[in-house]
Design a protein around this motif. Structure first.
Motif, PDB file in Angstrom:
ATOM      1  N   VAL A 173      44.761  31.048  42.836  1.00 42.04           N
ATOM      2  CA  VAL A 173      43.657  30.100  42.989  1.00 42.04           C
ATOM      3  C   VAL A 173      42.647  30.615  44.008  1.00 42.04           C
ATOM      4  O   VAL A 173      41.433  30.604  43.780  1.00 42.04           O
ATOM      5  N   ARG A 174      43.155  31.093  45.140  1.00 43.80           N
ATOM      6  CA  ARG A 174      42.257  31.590  46.180  1.00 43.80           C
ATOM      7  C   ARG A 174      41.448  32.789  45.674  1.00 43.80           C
ATOM      8  O   ARG A 174      40.242  32.888  45.918  1.00 43.80           O
ATOM      9  N   MET A 216      37.328  32.860  44.841  1.00 46.22           N
ATOM     10  CA  MET A 216      36.430  33.815  45.495  1.00 46.22           C
ATOM     11  C   MET A 216      35.566  34.533  44.461  1.00 46.22           C
ATOM     12  O   MET A 216      34.352  34.690  44.643  1.00 46.22           O
ATOM     13  N   CYS A 217      36.170  34.963  43.364  1.00 49.13           N
ATOM     14  CA  CYS A 217      35.411  35.653  42.314  1.00 49.13           C
ATOM     15  C   CYS A 217      34.361  34.730  41.706  1.00 49.13           C
ATOM     16  O   CYS A 217      33.216  35.141  41.457  1.00 49.13           O
ATOM     17  N   THR A 218      34.737  33.474  41.477  1.00 48.98           N
ATOM     18  CA  THR A 218      33.811  32.513  40.875  1.00 48.98           C
ATOM     19  C   THR A 218      32.629  32.249  41.793  1.00 48.98           C
ATOM     20  O   THR A 218      31.465  32.275  41.364  1.00 48.98           O
ATOM     21  N   VAL A 219      32.904  32.025  43.067  1.00 42.55           N
ATOM     22  CA  VAL A 219      31.840  31.740  44.029  1.00 42.55           C
ATOM     23  C   VAL A 219      30.891  32.929  44.157  1.00 42.55           C
ATOM     24  O   VAL A 219      29.670  32.756  44.256  1.00 42.55           O
ATOM     25  N   ARG A 220      31.447  34.153  44.125  1.00 43.79           N
ATOM     26  CA  ARG A 220      30.615  35.349  44.288  1.00 43.79           C
ATOM     27  C   ARG A 220      29.977  35.789  42.973  1.00 43.79           C
ATOM     28  O   ARG A 220      29.134  36.685  42.979  1.00 43.79           O
ATOM     29  N   GLY A 221      30.379  35.200  41.854  1.00 40.85           N
ATOM     30  CA  GLY A 221      29.759  35.532  40.579  1.00 40.85           C
ATOM     31  C   GLY A 221      30.298  36.786  39.925  1.00 40.85           C
ATOM     32  O   GLY A 221      29.596  37.439  39.144  1.00 40.85           O
TER      33      GLY A 221
END
Length: 749
Positions: A699-700, A704-709
């Motif tokens: 999840v973490r 992180m990948c989702t937030v950074r695109g």
């Protein structure tokens, strides 16, 4: 025979001289006469010929190389840039690291063992001359077709030379690559790199200042080996009409070099030198002229003081000799006695051969007679500058139009499986353990990662665990299709390889290997590759700190693929937190980072299955590369991933096979929606990596990948003893290991 003194040269202006045999052009010889106001002496002609050679003067490439300075990104870590023996970067905690990659291509074809061995010796002395202790070497190599008889002659000798010299020095070989392609038949590329470590205050530069300071030559005696070696040998094309160049290949003695290293480091520790230069290409001609040129005065040298192995050597031969294991130091008079004591302690021959003067000339004498009187800058730094004509080759459009997307693809699961096995067993994708096992990768006890990992990692501080990583990459097939993009892809892959280990990329060295600069098509390739690399370094914030250009890599009319090799150096604060490529824990979740597209131009699949080269290489997205690197570094530092492997040659399936075999565990894979199995496995889209994520960190990590695109697709799990692509095929690790590890020994051993 009358000694050709400066006085004699002035009195005999029309004496014939062998300028053409020494590799000079008619206009270059005329320019030397213009500079001197007379004809050169034989000794002066020898010096100009080697120092104005392509290898030493960069006369065909310097107009393009200046982009590395003009486009250099601001980087607070850069301490010493282009122009010295090697670049230096700040890696924190008061440490500086110097690194460089150079070529020894032509000598290694003629005499594989000594050519490769002295390539290692030369790059190690470049690093030593900066004030650093050498701590590791790397070796990017290219050979002809793996099944060609001459490859069986050249490769074992090159590998034995690299291993023999590096192992004897006690330097771990932590990285590099081995590539086979018929284009390198007759022109293998033997590039060698070295990393050195020092404190900031220990940096030394190559300059001779301070009138009255002594010029001391120390190390091995000067012999007849290497006369006109890399300087002239690497400045012309091989063809069958020319006599053997075997005597021009230097002969190395690693035990002498080890003594030289320890002796020099003790001299540095006691701060006994005001300037220093190693003797490599062009020998004394280079060391004396470069030291004087970079200093504030002139230099007087008594050439007959040089210790010789062969008393019959002429002054010209002494100046041109590229005998190994030699250094030249500038020492203040009050330090000479202590300098000599240290040399004697280490059994290193040291001789005062001259002194720095308050004039502006380099003056060399032979038994009291003056044989050289030149402005040193004209020898060392003001050689010819060629604006070679360059033109996009007439065949380039047709090559790019021959799209690999037209090639027949596997139509059944059985065919897909068969092509996977062929790929991982092909010479370029197969295990190189037969080669790397001949190198000591762990001597000194500070190697953290080494081949076949994505990059080598060395610990440089045993208390804080500060370390550095280095990766070298280059794909001549990509560069043949598009030199601009090919150079950027080489940088991107090396940058990515450093980041997968958890290290932050800092700076670049390069070795630019191309064909004849007299061919406008080759010069276009060089111009495009240089422009591409300079632009990419500017975008990624990684300055080029130095490197090497190797031209005339062709036989007759056949040039090698343009092959820019890029080395990226990175820093990691704590090497205990580095990330390996090995999948070791069952249950780890496999994530594919980045986007996969139908990109097969120049791919391993097109080469192995279809013997095809055409189309366009993968797209380059440098901002995506930067983002991917940031994610990989953060995830490694914070314990969010257990393993990481970049995707490059061979695509995802190659990376998975390597990671599974490295860790001894299998993987179950599911083809993501929107992709067919073939593209999923074989595409070589750039800006991608596969990572193994602990379930507790999923999840973490994905947040992180989702937030950074950054696209992150779950593709499977580490499990079992086979690679199972669900709905397609499964292959036991034992079968993959046999295919992957048997090829090179079968071809070479």
């Amino acid at each position: 025979m009358t000694l050709d003194t400066v006085k004699h040269a002035t009195e005999t202006p029309e004496s014939a001289q062998p300028w053409a045999e020494l590799g000079l052009k008619e206009d270059e010889y005329a320019r030397i006469r213009e500079i001197l106001g007379r004809r050169p002496t034989g000794a002066e002609l020898a010096m100009y010929s080697v120092m104005w050679s392509e290898h030493c003067s960069y006369k065909s490439s310097k107009v393009h190389l200046k982009q590395f300075g003009e486009k250099a990104p601001e980087n607070d870590a850069l301490l010493v840039g282009i122009g010295e023996n090697a670049g230096v970067v700040d890696v924190g905690q008061g440490y500086a690291v110097t690194f460089k990659v150079e070529s020894h291509n032509h000598p290694s074809y003629i005499e594989p063992y000594q050519g490769a061995a002295t390539g290692v010796g030369g790059i190690v002395r470049d690093i030593l001359a900066m004030g650093a202790r050498p701590v590791a070497v790397v070796d990017p190599l290219r050979f002809g077709a793996a099944d060609h008889p001459d490859t069986k002659r050249v490769l074992p000798g090159v590998v034995a030379g690299i291993g023999g010299y590096g192992n004897c020095l006690g330097l771990p070989n932590i990285g590099g690559e081995v590539v086979f392609d018929a284009c390198y038949q007759g022109n293998p590329l033997v590039n060698a790199g070295c990393i050195g470590v020092m404190k900031h205050e220990d940096i030394h530069l190559a300059k001779a200042s301070g009138a009255g300071n002594k010029v001391i030559l120390y190390g091995a005696r000067t012999g007849g080996d290497g006369i006109g070696g890399v300087s002239v040998l690497a400045s012309e094309t091989f063809d069958d009409s020319k006599p053997t160049k075997r005597p021009a290949v230097q002969v190395g003695d690693p035990f002498q070099e080890k003594l030289l290293i320890e002796c020099t480091l003790e001299i540095f520790k006691e701060k006994l030198v005001a300037g220093i230069q190693d003797l490599g290409g062009a020998g004394l001609s280079c060391a004396t002229s470069e030291l004087a040129s970079a200093g504030s005065g002139g230099m007087r040298v008594e050439l007959d003081s040089v210790p010789l192995r062969d008393a019959t050597l002429s002054p010209e031969e002494i100046l041109m000799s590229e005998s190994q294991e030699r250094m030249c130091a500038i020492v203040e008079p009050q330090h000479v006695e202590r300098f000599m004591e240290i040399c004697e302690k280490w059994d290193v021959i040291a001789t005062v051969i001259g002194e720095v003067t308050d004039g502006e000339r380099l003056e060399i004498f032979w038994h009291g007679e003056q044989i050289v009187d030149v402005p040193p800058r004209t020898v060392a730094h003001e050689g010819p500058v060629y604006h070679r004509p360059y033109e996009r080759p007439s065949w380039q459009d047709a090559l790019q139009a021959d799209d690999a997307g037209k090639l027949a693809r596997p139509t059944t699961s059985a065919e897909l499986k068969d092509q996977v096995l062929k790929l991982v067993a092909s010479p370029n994708q197969a295990s190189k353990a037969w080669i790397t096992d001949q190198y000591d990768r762990f001597v000194q006890g500070n190697t953290v990662l080494a081949q076949p990992e994505d990059s080598g990692v060395i610990r440089i501080d045993e208390e804080t665990n500060l370390g550095v990583a280095i990766a070298t990459d280059g794909n001549g097939r990509y560069a043949k299709l598009d030199p601009y993009a090919g150079a950027q892809l080489a940088l991107a892959e090396a940058y990515r390889n450093v980041a997968t280990t958890g290290a932050k990329p800092l700076a670049v060295s390069d070795c630019l290997n191309f064909g004849s600069p007299e061919d406008p098509a080759v010069m276009w390739q060089f111009a495009e590759a240089t422009r591409g690399l300079a632009d990419a370094c500017q975008t990624l914030g990684t300055p080029v700190t130095g490197g090497n250009v190797s031209l005339y890599n062709q036989t007759g009319e056949t040039a090698i693929h343009p092959t820019p090799v890029v080395a990226v150096l990175g820093v990691i604060d704590d090497v205990t937190r580095r990330t390996s490529q090995a999948f070791t824990q069952e249950g780890q979740l496999l994530y594919l980072l980045g986007e996969t597209r139908e990109e097969f131009g120049g791919s391993a699949w097109s080469q192995v299955i279809h013997e095809h080269l055409g189309g366009l290489p993968p797209q380059v997205d440098l901002e995506r590369e930067r983002l991917l690197a940031e994610i990989l570094i953060s995830a490694s530092r914070d314990g969010m991933i257990d393993a990481a492997h970049d995707l490059s040659d061979g695509g995802l399936i190659q990376a998975l096979v390597e990671s599974c075999l490295r860790g001894g565990t299998g993987a179950r894979l599911v083809v993501p929606d929107g992709l067919d199995a073939f593209t999923f496995l074989f595409s070589e889209s750039a800006g991608r990596a596969v990572v193994a994520v602990p379930r507790s960190e999923e999840v973490r990590f994905t947040d992180m990948c989702t937030v950074r695109g950054l696209p992150a697709t779950r593709i499977g799990v580490v499990d079992g003893e086979e690679i199972d692509v669900q709905g397609e095929f499964s292959i036991p690790l034992s079968e993959l290991r046999t295919a992957h590890e048997g090829t090179i020994p079968g071809l070479i051993a």
